[in-house]
Design a protein around this motif. Sequence first.
Motif, PDB file in Angstrom:
ATOM      1  N   UNK A   1      81.757-136.725  26.329  1.00 45.26           N
ATOM      2  CA  UNK A   1      82.227-137.887  26.048  1.00 45.26           C
ATOM      3  C   UNK A   1      83.608-137.773  26.380  1.00 45.26           C
ATOM      4  N   UNK A   2      84.515-136.776  26.073  1.00 46.03           N
ATOM      5  CA  UNK A   2      85.885-136.792  26.446  1.00 46.03           C
ATOM      6  C   UNK A   2      86.393-136.454  27.843  1.00 46.03           C
ATOM      7  N   UNK A   3      85.365-135.634  28.315  1.00 53.21           N
ATOM      8  CA  UNK A   3      85.443-135.190  29.703  1.00 53.21           C
ATOM      9  C   UNK A   3      86.914-134.290  29.792  1.00 53.21           C
ATOM     10  N   UNK A   4      87.107-133.523  28.686  1.00 52.33           N
ATOM     11  CA  UNK A   4      88.209-132.744  28.923  1.00 52.33           C
ATOM     12  C   UNK A   4      88.363-131.675  29.264  1.00 52.33           C
ATOM     13  N   UNK A   5      87.000-130.796  29.213  1.00 53.99           N
ATOM     14  CA  UNK A   5      86.801-129.247  29.604  1.00 53.99           C
ATOM     15  C   UNK A   5      85.502-129.221  30.402  1.00 53.99           C
ATOM     16  N   UNK A   6      85.751-128.386  31.414  1.00 49.34           N
ATOM     17  CA  UNK A   6      84.579-128.046  32.274  1.00 49.34           C
ATOM     18  C   UNK A   6      83.514-127.253  31.545  1.00 49.34           C
ATOM     19  N   UNK A   7      82.163-127.729  31.747  1.00 53.45           N
ATOM     20  CA  UNK A   7      81.178-126.837  31.214  1.00 53.45           C
ATOM     21  C   UNK A   7      80.269-126.306  31.893  1.00 53.45           C
ATOM     22  N   UNK A   8      80.328-125.967  33.322  1.00 56.72           N
ATOM     23  CA  UNK A   8      79.451-125.191  34.011  1.00 56.72           C
ATOM     24  C   UNK A   8      80.160-124.187  34.779  1.00 56.72           C
ATOM     25  N   UNK A   9      79.350-122.853  34.927  1.00 59.06           N
ATOM     26  CA  UNK A   9      80.100-121.843  35.663  1.00 59.06           C
ATOM     27  C   UNK A   9      81.249-121.074  35.217  1.00 59.06           C
ATOM     28  N   UNK A  10      81.867-120.280  36.115  1.00 53.81           N
ATOM     29  CA  UNK A  10      82.806-119.329  35.499  1.00 53.81           C
ATOM     30  C   UNK A  10      84.262-120.015  36.065  1.00 53.81           C
ATOM     31  N   UNK A  11      84.156-120.864  37.089  1.00 56.84           N
ATOM     32  CA  UNK A  11      85.445-120.871  37.828  1.00 56.84           C
ATOM     33  C   UNK A  11      85.380-122.219  38.633  1.00 56.84           C
ATOM     34  N   UNK A  12      86.303-123.095  38.744  1.00 57.39           N
ATOM     35  CA  UNK A  12      86.314-124.333  39.445  1.00 57.39           C
ATOM     36  C   UNK A  12      85.703-124.330  40.863  1.00 57.39           C
ATOM     37  N   UNK A  13      85.398-125.304  41.237  1.00 57.36           N
ATOM     38  CA  UNK A  13      84.713-125.089  42.879  1.00 57.36           C
ATOM     39  C   UNK A  13      85.605-124.752  44.012  1.00 57.36           C
ATOM     40  N   UNK A  14      86.834-125.106  43.946  1.00 54.62           N
ATOM     41  CA  UNK A  14      87.584-124.769  44.855  1.00 54.62           C
ATOM     42  C   UNK A  14      88.283-123.376  44.855  1.00 54.62           C
ATOM     43  N   UNK A  15      87.949-122.804  43.998  1.00 53.74           N
ATOM     44  CA  UNK A  15      88.341-121.440  43.712  1.00 53.74           C
ATOM     45  C   UNK A  15      87.698-120.083  44.099  1.00 53.74           C
ATOM     46  N   UNK A  16      88.137-119.192  44.714  1.00 51.31           N
ATOM     47  CA  UNK A  16      87.441-118.116  45.202  1.00 51.31           C
ATOM     48  C   UNK A  16      87.652-116.944  44.048  1.00 51.31           C
ATOM     49  N   UNK A  17      86.501-116.100  43.825  1.00 52.52           N
ATOM     50  CA  UNK A  17      86.555-115.162  42.679  1.00 52.52           C
ATOM     51  C   UNK A  17      87.439-114.046  43.271  1.00 52.52           C
ATOM     52  N   UNK A  18      88.444-113.666  42.661  1.00 50.67           N
ATOM     53  CA  UNK A  18      89.000-112.308  43.099  1.00 50.67           C
ATOM     54  C   UNK A  18      88.152-111.131  42.948  1.00 50.67           C
ATOM     55  N   UNK A  19      88.077-110.420  43.938  1.00 45.05           N
ATOM     56  CA  UNK A  19      87.386-109.173  43.546  1.00 45.05           C
ATOM     57  C   UNK A  19      88.111-108.082  42.601  1.00 45.05           C
ATOM     58  N   UNK A  20      87.094-107.008  42.331  1.00 44.74           N
ATOM     59  CA  UNK A  20      87.682-105.920  41.504  1.00 44.74           C
ATOM     60  C   UNK A  20      86.824-105.680  40.407  1.00 44.74           C
ATOM     61  N   UNK A  21      87.266-105.748  39.149  1.00 45.88           N
ATOM     62  CA  UNK A  21      86.505-105.258  38.090  1.00 45.88           C
ATOM     63  C   UNK A  21      85.174-105.988  37.737  1.00 45.88           C
ATOM     64  N   UNK A  22      85.166-107.347  38.043  1.00 45.77           N
ATOM     65  CA  UNK A  22      84.354-108.186  37.548  1.00 45.77           C
ATOM     66  C   UNK A  22      84.892-109.038  36.417  1.00 45.77           C
ATOM     67  N   UNK A  23      86.120-108.391  35.658  1.00 46.48           N
ATOM     68  CA  UNK A  23      86.310-109.202  34.593  1.00 46.48           C
ATOM     69  C   UNK A  23      87.145-110.234  35.063  1.00 46.48           C
TER      70      UNK A  23
END
Lengths: 336, 595, 291
Positions: A160-182
């Motif tokens: 309804x508000x489209x205020x928050x992302x609600x799928x996945x852990x990270x935005x589509x354009x971003x790369x997950x930084x490596x390391x601990x996994x946290x």
Amino acid sequence: MTLLAALARRLLVVPPILLMASLLLFISVRVLPADPAGMSLPPTASADAIAAARRQMGLDRPLAAQYAIWLGRLVAGDLGRSVHLRRPVTALLAAAVPATIELAGLAMALAAGLGLAGGLLLFALRGEAAEMLADAGTTLLMSVPDFLWALLFILVFGVLLEAMPFTGRLGPALLQPGGTGFLLLDSLLAGDIAAFRSAARHMVLPAAALGIAFAPPIMRVLHASLIDVYCADHIRQARLRGLSPTRVLLCHALPNTARPVLKLMAVQFGLLLGGALLVEEIFAYPGMGALLVDALRNADLPVIQAVALAYCAVVLGIRALVAGLRLALDPRLRAR
Amino acid sequence: MSLLVARGLTVAARVEGEAVPVFRGLNFALAPGRVLGLVGESGAGKSMVGRAVAQLLPPGFRISHGSMEFGGADLVTMPPAARRALLGRDIAFIPQQPLAALNPLQTVAALLDEHHRRLGVRGRRLLREYARAALAAVQLPDPAAMLARYPHQLAADQCQRLLVAMAFAGRPRLVVADEATAALDVIAQADVIALMRALQRASGAAMLFITRDLRLAAGLCDELAVMHAGDIVETGPAAQVLGAPRHPYTRCLQLAIPPMDGPRRALYALPEPMPGLRALARLPGCRFAPRCPVKADYCLRSEPPLAGGAHRSACLRPGLVPAIAAADALSPPPWRPAGQAPVLVLEGLCKSFTTGAWPRRGRVDAVRDVSLRVAPGEFVAVVGESGSGKSTLGRLVVGLERPDAGRIVLAGHDVGAGDAAARRYRVDHVQMVFQDPQAALNPRRRVAAIIAQALEAQGAKFAVRERRVRALLAEMGMPLELGVRSPAQLSGGQRQRVSIARALCSAPPLLVADDIMAGLDISVQAQLLLLLHRLRQDHDFALLFISRDLPVVRHLCDRVLVMHRGAIVEEGPTATVFGWPRHDCTRALLAAVPR
Amino acid sequence: MSGMGTGRLLRRLLYPRWLRSGRVALGLLVVVAMLALALLAPALAPHDPAAQDLTLTLQPVRLGSAFPLGTDGLGRCVLSRLLHGARLALWVAVAAAFGAMLLGSALAYAGGYLGGRTDWLIGRTVDAWTLFPPVVLALILLVGLGAGSTHLVLAIILAEWPRVCRVLCCEVRKGMRRDHVAAARLLGFPHWRTLLLEVVPATVPRLLTLLALEMGSAVVMAAILGVIGLGVTPDQAAWGQMIADGRAVIHQAPANLLAPAAAIVITVAGFNLLGEGLRRTLEPRPVGGRQ
């Protein structure tokens, strides 16, 4: 010294408990009709090949021997390969476990914060008409399970508000930084503020759903134990010594509620992980829950076993942590 | 000029929606440096007086009228902040349960520092010095180790010393001690009382000493106020009140206490317990009249005023008080040893328990090499400090614990093995009366069912059980209609009588009673003692009476065993042991009895 | 019963203390209403819950129309599916809660009464069992057992009993320390009678409270398993499945999601109120604390 000895004493029972848990898991997994040998091979494999695989995996031996083999591999750190995803199970776990711990930890912190505030509020209202109302409110709050909060949040903030992302852990354009996994920790360490913001925003809704669902029991236990503690002689004596009400509450009453509240939170954490399973699934959050559900749908036995054991390990870790905290806070427990 | 003055103080409780006064129009005055003892049975409202000083009444209670002036200022109308400023500094409290009154999460050092900081002491070094001084003032040894301890690592008397130290640390003008020694052992009690007296004298503080033990009050107080059912019935200098009481209640209480010197005499047992709050509110005239031995018709109509000079009493017939005497002044009939085989023989009985946890596991020998024999019909007392193993001995005899070594021979049969046959044999030959009757009676069963449990276990018919219950209730001096009540509806003394009746139901030749008088009021205790003497005449059972109360033992028992650290250190006929004690432990116990 | 008038006795029988609590009354009302709806579902439901009408999919909510709560993606009546789903939800709640209670309390009584090694073993079993989050354990078991309401009940029982056992164990141990239990042993009662007469009655309030609360959690558990797509066969109407279906059409017809969600919340709230109320009236705690 006493503290370490007391902690060591409590950790002594961990091996038998783990053994029992592994036995339980082995038995419940063997109830499954799936044939791990058949699934580990391509569909075109011959009956001989399957039989060979069964022999190699020890599936033709008696159950006790199979359990021994499985346990031996487990101890050696060999969790096997995913039949469905064709990847080592350890790699899958390394990605999923930190994600879930991060989410559950955040949710627990939120639940604890809400629980503390709510419990104090309920206690402040004691003996008044508003207490009944607030109390009924917590009962109602307790009746909304975590996954319904999750769906409600998606409906309100996502759709309804489209205020928050609600799928996945990270935005589509971003790369997950490596390391601990946290993810929160990694992105901070990498100095990637955009990734941190995105990860935090992705976690708000699932963590809030879990946190709100698990706060009411903490409120109630805090409220009840505050009332109990205020009936204790030592609180009366503290007031008779002329200590201010704030000091009595903060320095005498609250520390004495830590024991029951921490005990509850240790139990709650197991339930919260269970709740996180479906919440992760709903938010397409790549944690242990999503992994397990996926594996169950595909009868991916090695993954099922490994994830279930990982749940055990996480719960056990939390229990040890809480036991340590309780020991540090309460000298009476150290003596026992 | 008085320090603490109560004028028409009235506290009301809300009982089932009805405001009922706990005490009405209470007047008393306490001069600086004096000790006023408030004495009375439980339910007399004396604790509520202490709580009213701090305005910390239990939920549902409130001060409805009157004033309580402290140094000229009214504590009742004072703003809470001003009252709080007085607490801990000018008015100090010593609580009843010392261990429960200490925050379990605070070390002694943290506790003392918190208190001293509140008293205005600043700076680490100064705080440490004050803490050490406080410990020294109450003779707590080894301050360095003591300061690092937590309350659960202290003995009850050490906790109480600590609380006494804190009470006197702020040089208070008033100290309120509510049953401050009730939870302590006899010896510790005597020490703490002496300590409180010394500190009170040294500091010049006034003290409000609330107790139900007339003898304790006699030794400590300058003045006494005897309370009954929310009224002060007699007040005056302690020596006068106790030497020549002018109210029948005071006199009756005195007569209910078994004496430590002189010949054994019969006790005066006040009839009925103190009426409840609601019954009292409807009672016209003197509230003591229903229990009074010298009442006249007009006592029931008009309320007597508290009249007189320094020694006042609220009685319309004070002249008759000295004439009150115990029913028959004869001492209880002496026990005649019957020349039969002993009902209980213990030989070399040992029992130890593990304590603590790994890596500091230890063993305590609760009972060490105990041998004794009890003749049929003999009342044998086991006395000793707490932790001397006397309760364990009792539990071993009835079979709630198994001995590590030694023999238990019950009426000719060795039951030490504790197997099924021994258990069946025990059922008919030994029973136990427990310390806390509230825990010992199943709250969900009726009194009649509880009493007949022994017959129920044997599968007796309802009519048989019913007959037995009637007989036992009558013997216990309890009305038959109590049979349908639940234990929660009984008073403490009635509960203990039900517990005794249950134990006697199967007519065992031996009864073990574990501290059954603890926590009971003096008049109830006297009733139970009379009852036990009477039951002995009719039933001819032997009694192993475990107790901390030497006067009671002297009154009831033929022989005494003194236990110390699990071993019997002295034994003999009561008169001999109490008259010419040989062991140090016995002497210490005897010396600690308040007289 | 000379002390009590017949009128008072009658009043106590017909209108006992525990019913006088608002929570209990409200909770009972909700639960009884739900039970009635579930029992009368075949009569009350306007349509066959499985009947599809692909021409009338995703109808909006319109009270008074043929489909008061609209239709789902396959054109099935949401109200009818809701009513039939209540049958399953309540059956699972009652059966699973009683099952978990029987298993958990039997072990708790055995452990608490016998003490020693038995108690240790049961305690450690509970510890090991609760290392698995109940949902995870139920999921794994259900995959192995296969769909169906009996299997669903079995899986929930096996996942939930340790919680019951842990709470009751504490209660039994507390009860065992009371002297009247020792007195009964000394008077020669056999073990089973001592347990039944002296230990069990004190735990009954906690047992009832737990039963009500367990029913609530069984409803939630069944729903979770349903949302994941396990539990009952696809042709059976269940609230969990309705939520799973509703998620797909969240944009077009939110009622498909909200209706079963509301049903779950109301039912669980009913059980929770009942449990809470029973706890408060049957196990009085100190109130106020303003000493």
